[in-house]
Design a protein around this motif. Structure first.
Motif, PDB file in Angstrom:
ATOM      1  N   THR A  87       0.850  -1.184   0.000  1.00  0.00           N
ATOM      2  CA  THR A  87       0.000   0.000   0.000  1.00  0.00           C
ATOM      3  C   THR A  87       0.889   1.238   0.000  1.00  0.00           C
ATOM      4  N   ASN A  96      -5.087   0.724   6.311  1.00  0.00           N
ATOM      5  CA  ASN A  96      -4.355   0.337   5.124  1.00  0.00           C
ATOM      6  C   ASN A  96      -3.846  -1.081   5.176  1.00  0.00           C
ATOM      7  N   ARG A 122      -5.504  -5.313   3.011  1.00  0.00           N
ATOM      8  CA  ARG A 122      -5.019  -4.098   2.373  1.00  0.00           C
ATOM      9  C   ARG A 122      -6.210  -3.209   2.084  1.00  0.00           C
ATOM     10  N   ASP A 123      -6.168  -1.976   2.582  1.00  0.00           N
ATOM     11  CA  ASP A 123      -7.184  -0.955   2.311  1.00  0.00           C
ATOM     12  C   ASP A 123      -8.600  -1.368   2.699  1.00  0.00           C
ATOM     13  N   LYS A 183     -11.025   6.794   0.605  1.00  0.00           N
ATOM     14  CA  LYS A 183      -9.665   7.336   0.552  1.00  0.00           C
ATOM     15  C   LYS A 183      -9.447   8.322  -0.603  1.00  0.00           C
TER      16      LYS A 183
END
Length: 91
Positions: A28, A55, A68-69, A85
């Motif tokens: 990320t 993240n 992730r995210d 985001k």
């Protein structure tokens, strides 16, 4: 099939998910706003925050990102989608 794969229960006529095995692993953003961990000293969860979203979530060790995210997507279902985001302001 490997021994492990043969132990999975497949739906009749179905195989691997579309796009298998999924997204290529990528890091990320390196621009982090926060790094943290659970309050309990016994916890083995660490996380990073950037661009207003979680993240990366690390478990069971700090060198193994599992997520992730993790963020919200806002939509009315027809005319717009806002990605947390990219489209929202954060402070």
């Amino acid at each position: 099939m490997t021994d492990q794969a043969s132990s999975y229960r497949w739906i009749e006529g179905q195989g691997h998910a579309f796009g298998k095995p999924g997204a290529e692993p990528r890091w990320t953003s390196s621009r982090k706003d926060a790094v943290g961990m659970a309050y309990s000293a016994a916890s083995r969860i660490w996380y990073t925050i950037s661009h207003g979203v979680l993240n990366e979530i690390y478990y069971p060790t700090i060198d193994r990102p599992q997520t992730r995210d993790m963020e919200f997507l806002l939509t009315d279902g027809q005319t717009f989608v806002h990605e947390e985001k990219r489209d929202l302001e954060r402070t």
